[in-house]
Design an enzyme around this catalytic site. Structure first.
Site, PDB file in Angstrom:
ATOM      1  N   GLU A 264     -29.438  23.039  17.353  1.00  0.00           N
ATOM      2  CA  GLU A 264     -30.858  22.740  17.114  1.00  0.00           C
ATOM      3  C   GLU A 264     -31.138  21.240  17.229  1.00  0.00           C
ATOM      4  OE1 GLU A 264     -31.838  24.606  13.360  1.00  0.00           O
ATOM      5  OE2 GLU A 264     -32.265  26.493  14.365  1.00  0.00           O
TER       6      GLU A 264
ATOM      7  N   GLU B 228     -29.159  32.569  17.471  1.00  0.00           N
ATOM      8  CA  GLU B 228     -29.507  32.753  16.056  1.00  0.00           C
ATOM      9  C   GLU B 228     -30.786  33.549  15.970  1.00  0.00           C
ATOM     10  OE1 GLU B 228     -29.799  29.422  13.348  1.00  0.00           O
ATOM     11  OE2 GLU B 228     -28.143  28.378  14.337  1.00  0.00           O
TER      12      GLU B 228
HETATM   13  C1  BGP Z   1     -31.036  27.108  11.539  1.00  0.00           C
HETATM   14  C2  BGP Z   1     -29.660  26.558  11.469  1.00  0.00           C
HETATM   15  C3  BGP Z   1     -28.680  27.355  10.729  1.00  0.00           C
HETATM   16  C4  BGP Z   1     -29.223  28.333   9.728  1.00  0.00           C
HETATM   17  C5  BGP Z   1     -30.567  28.940  10.050  1.00  0.00           C
HETATM   18  C6  BGP Z   1     -31.276  29.634   8.919  1.00  0.00           C
HETATM   19  O1  BGP Z   1     -31.925  26.068  11.372  1.00  0.00           O
HETATM   20  O2  BGP Z   1     -29.104  26.291  12.734  1.00  0.00           O
HETATM   21  O3  BGP Z   1     -27.695  26.491  10.289  1.00  0.00           O
HETATM   22  O4  BGP Z   1     -29.020  27.992   8.447  1.00  0.00           O
HETATM   23  O5  BGP Z   1     -31.447  28.013  10.601  1.00  0.00           O
HETATM   24  O6  BGP Z   1     -31.919  28.716   8.101  1.00  0.00           O
HETATM   25  P1  BGP Z   1     -31.773  28.674   6.548  1.00  0.00           P
HETATM   26  O7  BGP Z   1     -30.318  28.680   6.268  1.00  0.00           O
HETATM   27  O8  BGP Z   1     -32.411  27.431   6.114  1.00  0.00           O
HETATM   28  O9  BGP Z   1     -32.466  29.881   6.040  1.00  0.00           O
END
Ligand code: BGP
Length: 480
Positions: A180, A376
């Site tokens: 990201e 993701e």
């Molecule tokens: C993205 C990241 C991850 C992950 C995901 C979910 O931003 O790449 O590392 O954590 O989001 O977000 P969160 O964990 O804040 O719910």
């Protein structure tokens, strides 16, 4: 029904700092994420507004133990295999390989750990997809250089890449340079190891850091192709289209500008050059990134092979400050946006928009014409572990089904080339934004709580069995 192409890479995704734990074992050095605490100060530290470069007493640091995958990876990969994973996305912790970030000699224990992990994947026919840097800047380099604000970070990163490419070239084919990458504008410490100094021009610092990461990414692509012929190396965007709140042209323009904040990065990584508007925009706001003609050459020869992205939700925006005030997303959201009245939200206020995934896939392909990879997607929810060890999570199944359907439409109806789909946090892990364990994404439940307690035992949720069927049918059977 044949829907997804043969060899479609179904699987799941994690990141080292959110699951490995063992932060001070095996010769590992301290990393940025190790000092991001659980609790009310987390966002300020993540954004680079509060300095915390060491672990201070009285705080909980979720990355220190996480779900202790360091000691459970064999069990976890076996479970992934049981679900039928074809692919597992994980990140390498930079400081397991180079404890100070730029040590001349790598730490053999760290190298051996990942080698064994990759072999374990290969044993089951699981293709590893490796993120080189997932919210992970060595603390020693933050102290030395101030993180990615300094150009010397590029050499440290390339040195790290050379080591891992050389060691793992026969085990890993798919790589991502930065997780990201656009997140560095919003969470500058997480994304680039930056702690802002009093009174400094933050835009200037952020865009310089962005330029350095973009150069590092391009150099990594070139190096990967040189050291590992046949490797595939991609960029990674926190995606999600900005929708205008109304059809007022002012709102349309606002949406376009907000999307550009994110595409800025991928435009460079995919096309190998800054777009004209980006140069003009920086010029207008007095931002000088120190771009040289040599840099331009580096970017040109380091364009990525594919575009990876995360997608959780679309975003909505307005040019009208009054409307913004009245409809702003509640809480300390990472992206500033207004609530879309047509969509429902998760318990954490993330709006659910499966069609937005199809919109995003199409937009990215129209823009870049390179293969895409969804690395993701998933639903964070507060699951309940029943007395008998079961976890009933129909909400997660519904969320994933709807998004896989949208992805299928993009592939089958729109004809977009998609390499694979790795569901985020296929095993429960620490939330990046909130540091919570209770914001669970997994198909595997881990007995670990926000206060650090828990047996770390793993349990299969209902979604585990559902996803197994989805993969076995190559996406044709999405029923419960
Ligand atoms: C993205 C990241 C991850 C992950 C995901 C979910 O931003 O790449 O590392 O954590 O989001 O977000 P969160 O964990 O804040 O719910």
């Amino acid at each position: 029904m044949k829907v997804f192409p043969e060899g479609f890479l179904w699987g799941g995704a994690t990141a080292a700092n959110q699951c490995e734990g063992a932060y001070d074992l095996g010769g590992r050095g301290l990393s940025s994420v190790d000092t991001v605490p659980y609790g009310p100060e987390r966002m300020a530290v993540s954004r680079g507004e509060k300095k915390m470069l060491s672990c201070e007493p009285g705080y909980i640091y979720p990355a220190h133990e996480a779900i202790d995958m360091y000691h459970h990876y064999k069990e976890d990969i076996r479970l992934f295999h049981e679900m039928g994973f074809k692919c597992y996305r994980l990140s390498i912790a930079w400081t397991r390989i180079l404890p100070d970030g730029d040590d001349e000699t790598p730490n053999e224990q760290g190298l051996a750990f990942y080698e064994d992990l990759f072999r374990e994947c290969r044993k089951y026919g699981i293709e590893p997809l490796v993120t080189i840097d997932h919210f992970d800047t060595p603390i020693a380099l933050i102290k030395k250089y101030g993180g990615w604000r300094d150009r010397r970070m590029i050499d440290a990163y390339v040195h790290y890449c050379r080591i891992i490419f050389t060691r793992y070239r026969d085990l890993v084919k798919y790589w991502l340079t930065f997780n990201e990458i656009n997140m560095l504008l919003h969470m500058s410490y997480m994304g680039a190891g930056i702690v802002f100094e009093e009174g400094e021009d933050r835009e200037q610092v952020k865009y310089r850091a962005a330029h350095h990461e973009l150069l590092a990414s391009a150099k990594a692509v070139t190096l990967a192709h040189e050291l590992m012929p046949g490797s595939q190396i991609g960029c990674m965007l926190a995606a999600g289209q900005f929708y205008p709140y109304t059809c007022n042209p002012e709102d349309i323009w606002d949406g376009l500008e907000k999307d550009r904040d994110n595409y800025f990065f991928i435009d460079v990584q995919a096309r190998g050059a800054y777009p004209v508007w980006a140069k003009k925009r920086m010029e207008r706001s007095g931002v000088d990134i120190g771009l040289t003609s040599e840099d331009e050459q580096v970017l040109r020869s380091g364009a990525v092979d594919f575009i990876a992205f995360s997608y959780y939700c679309s975003r909505c925006t307005t040019a009208d400050p009054e409307v913004f005030k009245a409809h702003a997303r509640p809480g300390n959201a990472v992206f500033r946006a207004v609530v879309n009245p047509y969509l429902k939200s998760t318990e954490w206020g993330w709006q659910i928009d499966p069609l937005g995934l199809r919109v995003t896939i199409n937009t990215l392909y129209d823009r870049y014409q390179k293969p895409l990879f969804i690395v993701e997607n998933g639903l964070g929810a507060n699951d309940v572990l029943e007395e008998d060890g079961t976890v009933h999570d129909p909400y997660r199944i519904n969320y994933l089904r709807a998004h896989i359907e949208a992805m299928r439409d993009a592939v089958v109806l729109d004809g977009i080339p998609l390499i694979g789909f790795t569901a985020w946090g296929c095993i429960d892990l620490v939330s990046a934004s909130s540091g919570e364990m209770k914001k669970r994404y997994g198909m595997i439940y881990v007995d670990k709580n926000d206060d650090g307690s828990g047996s770390l035992k793993r349990y299969k949720k209902d979604s585990f069995y559902w996803y197994k069927k989805v993969i076995a049918s190559n996406g044709a059977d999405l029923d419960e």
